[in-house]
Structures are given as structure tokens and as C-alpha cells.
Write a protein that holds these residues in place. Structure first.
Motif, PDB file in Angstrom:
ATOM      1  N   ALA A  34     -39.591  18.890 -28.259  1.00 20.98           N
ATOM      2  CA  ALA A  34     -39.974  19.962 -29.360  1.00 20.98           C
ATOM      3  C   ALA A  34     -39.634  19.390 -30.848  1.00 20.98           C
ATOM      4  N   ARG A  35     -38.707  18.656 -30.937  1.00 22.58           N
ATOM      5  CA  ARG A  35     -38.627  18.525 -32.390  1.00 22.58           C
ATOM      6  C   ARG A  35     -39.972  17.701 -33.211  1.00 22.58           C
ATOM      7  N   SER A  36     -40.363  16.803 -32.199  1.00 22.53           N
ATOM      8  CA  SER A  36     -41.548  16.215 -32.442  1.00 22.53           C
ATOM      9  C   SER A  36     -42.753  16.996 -32.789  1.00 22.53           C
ATOM     10  N   TRP A  37     -42.741  18.077 -31.832  1.00 19.67           N
ATOM     11  CA  TRP A  37     -44.374  19.218 -32.095  1.00 19.67           C
ATOM     12  C   TRP A  37     -43.830  19.843 -33.349  1.00 19.67           C
ATOM     13  N   SER A  38     -42.528  20.289 -33.600  1.00 18.91           N
ATOM     14  CA  SER A  38     -42.167  20.942 -34.808  1.00 18.91           C
ATOM     15  C   SER A  38     -42.585  20.126 -36.186  1.00 18.91           C
TER      16      SER A  38
END
Lengths: 140, 182
Positions: free
Chosen positions: B64-68
Motif C-alpha cells: 500500500a505504501r508504494s501505491w501511495s
């Protein structure tokens, strides 16, 4: 339930279908005209397809001594498919004569002008440039 | 009438198992007996906006942090401009966050994340240690030197069912080279 066909009932349906097939190219004219009117109201115009054609092939400088143009991804002939310069993904022809849904959605036109002018020119296209480009592209 | 319907039923029951036999087909899966390796991208807004220049990557392929981080950098999206109207970007960001690899239960997502340090935020799926491990044996000739592939970011070029969430090597068919034989 009445199983017998009744030809006269088909006519309105056929008319509707005929109308719907014609609608995309009609709709393209409408949306483009809408935008040209907006640009004119904001001070741009008159618009010219030949100016648009020149903008289409113009090379803009980019990083690493390379250049970019609309043709980089879309090619010189709008009736043919293009290819995304990085991913290689095939881009359907922009010519409404080939893909009837082109230039029928105002939000799509705005989105791609924003992105692609920023990428190609390094800035947003002016209303004049957008109007010239649209006049050129919509006639293909 | 009753006899006819029993005959029909018997006929159907006899034919049905034949329809379930594994058949050879282009991607080697035949009649799939298991689900996808990772849940395919299902959100229509995401597919429409993020599948125009490359395939709509299943959100379970990145944490999720990469998508953010990707969504924060759309103006310079790997050298391209992928800006979106705010409302659309927010909705897509929410979808990706909710279905990122660290939120997805699939085995493939867990494998991709294995050995990824918790303070590392790769922007590219191809940078994940799990990804690199799986693709370490493939020569550049088959990827960068292959006009039908060009980059490891083009999953669908070789993983013919990538869009449906299948990444197993049995479904690999490299253009110009054929199936992957280990």
C-alpha cells in the motif's frame, strides 16, 4: 403474447439504431465545436487545420538531447495506430474516420491535452494551440 | 415424456465430465482448477485510468505504501505525465491502498513482499526482491531486446493471463521464444 411480427413497429427501432450509428461522428463535431467556442470566448482563434498539422510534427527539446513530438507516440498518420514510446502499448488511431468515438468526450480531450502537452512541450498548450490541433485532428 | 427427460438427464451427466477434462490450449492452463495467483484489478475507475498506457496492474503486486508514493508522483510517472483530476486520483488511491500486497491474502502477494524491508518503498513492481528472484534467469535478449516485450513492466507480453491475475510459469509464453522451460 402476440407472436406475429408487425413490421410497422420496427421502423422507430430502426430509426433509433440508424441515429445511434450516426451519432458518434455527429457528437465529435459537437464536442469539438463546443471547445472551439470556449477557446474563442477566452480570446483565441481563428483556428486552422494546417497550423494544427504543423504543431503535430513539431519537435520539442527534451532531456538528454532528445526531442519529443506528438508523433513520438501517435505517429505521423492519425489513421494508423501509434505506440506508447516507453511501454510499447498500442494506441488506437486518433482519426475519427477510423475510430468514431474519438473527440466525443470533453473530459477525455481536456485530460489528454493536459498530460500530453505537459510531457511533449514541457508546458500546457495554449487555447490557440489546442484549437488548431483539434481542428486538424478532428478532420482526419 | 418422463422416459425422454431421464434419457436427456443421463446424457447430460455422461457428457459433463468430458467437458471438465484438461485441454491443451495456448496458455497451458487448460481448464483451470485453481484461482488466480493474485486478485485481478477489479475497480473500473482504476482499470480505465491506469490501464491506458500499460496493463492495469493488480493492486496486490505492490504494498500500500508504494501505491501511495506512485499516486503522489503522477506528474512524473516514470518519465511520463499521468496526472488525474483530484476526485479520480483520490478514489483510485483509496482502492489501491485497500487492496495492496500487504492487505491482500494471496500467496503471490506474500512471496513478492518477502525480504522487502519495511522501510523500503519501491515504486516499481520489478524492484521487489520477490520479483527479481522469479525473473533472474531471463536474458535481456528476451525482454529489452525483444520488440514485442521491451520491458519487464509488460507482464502481459509473456504472462498471457496476467490481466486475470495468473502469473504462474506454466502460463508463460515469450513472444518469439515460446514457453518457459525450467
Amino acid at each position: 403474447m402476440n407472436r406475429r411480427g408487425n413490421n410497422s413497429r420496427c421502423i422507430p427501432l430502426l430509426a433509433l439504431i440508424a441515429g445511434l450509428t450516426v451519432m458518434p461522428s455527429w457528437a465529435a463535431g459537437t464536442v469539438v465545436n463546443e471547445l472551439l467556442t470556449v477557446y474563442t470566448a477566452q480570446g483565441a482563434g481563428p483556428f486552422s487545420a494546417s497550423t494544427g498539422a504543423a504543431l503535430w510534427t513539431r519537435q520539442y527539446s527534451s532531456t538528454g538531447g532528445k526531442t519529443r513530438a506528438c508523433t513520438t507516440c501517435h505517429g505521423t498518420d492519425l489513421r494508423k495506430s501509434g505506440r506508447h514510446v516507453q511501454t510499447g502499448k498500442v494506441i488506437e488511431p486518433l482519426a475519427p474516420s477510423v475510430v468514431a468515438t474519438r473527440f466525443t468526450d470533453r473530459a477525455e480531450i481536456d485530460k489528454w491535452f493536459l498530460r500530453n502537452c505537459r510531457w511533449t512541450l514541457g508546458r500546457e498548450c495554449t487555447d490557440q494551440e489546442k484549437g488548431d490541433l483539434l481542428t486538424f485532428m478532428a478532420a482526419q | 415424456m418422463k422416459q425422454v427427460s431421464w434419457v436427456v438427464l443421463a446424457g447430460v451427466l455422461m457428457v459433463l465430465p468430458l467437458a471438465l477434462l484438461v485441454e491443451a490450449d495456448e496458455d497451458g492452463y487448460g481448464k483451470r482448477k485453481r484461482g488466480p495467483d493474485v486478485a485481478p484489478a477489479a475497480d473500473e475507475g482504476y482499470r480505465a485510468a491506469c490501464g491506458e498506457c500499460h496493463m492495469a496492474y493488480p493492486p496486490g503486486l505492490l504494498p500500500a505504501r508504494s501505491w501511495s508514493a506512485v499516486m503522489d508522483g503522477l506528474a512524473d510517472h516514470f518519465g511520463d505525465n499521468a496526472e488525474l483530476p483530484d476526485e479520480q486520483a483520490t478514489a483510485i488511491g483509496a482502492y489501491l491502498q485497500a487492496h495492496g500486497a500487504d492487505k491482500a491474502p494471496s500467496k503471490a502477494s506474500r512471496e513478492l513482499l518477502s525480504r522487502l524491508l519495511t522501510d523500503a518503498t519501491p515504486l516499481r513492481i520489478t524492484e521487489l526482491p520477490g520479483f527479481r528472484r522469479e525473473h533472474r534467469e531471463i536474458s535481456a535478449r528476451l525482454i529489452e531486446g525483444n520488440d514485442a516485450v521491451r520491458s519487464l513492466s509488460q507482464c502481459q507480453a509473456c504472462h498471457r493471463q496476467a490481466d486475470a491475475g495468473y502469473y504462474d510459469e506454466h502460463g508463460v509464453n515469450i513472444p518469439g521464444a515460446g514457453r518457459w522451460e525450467d
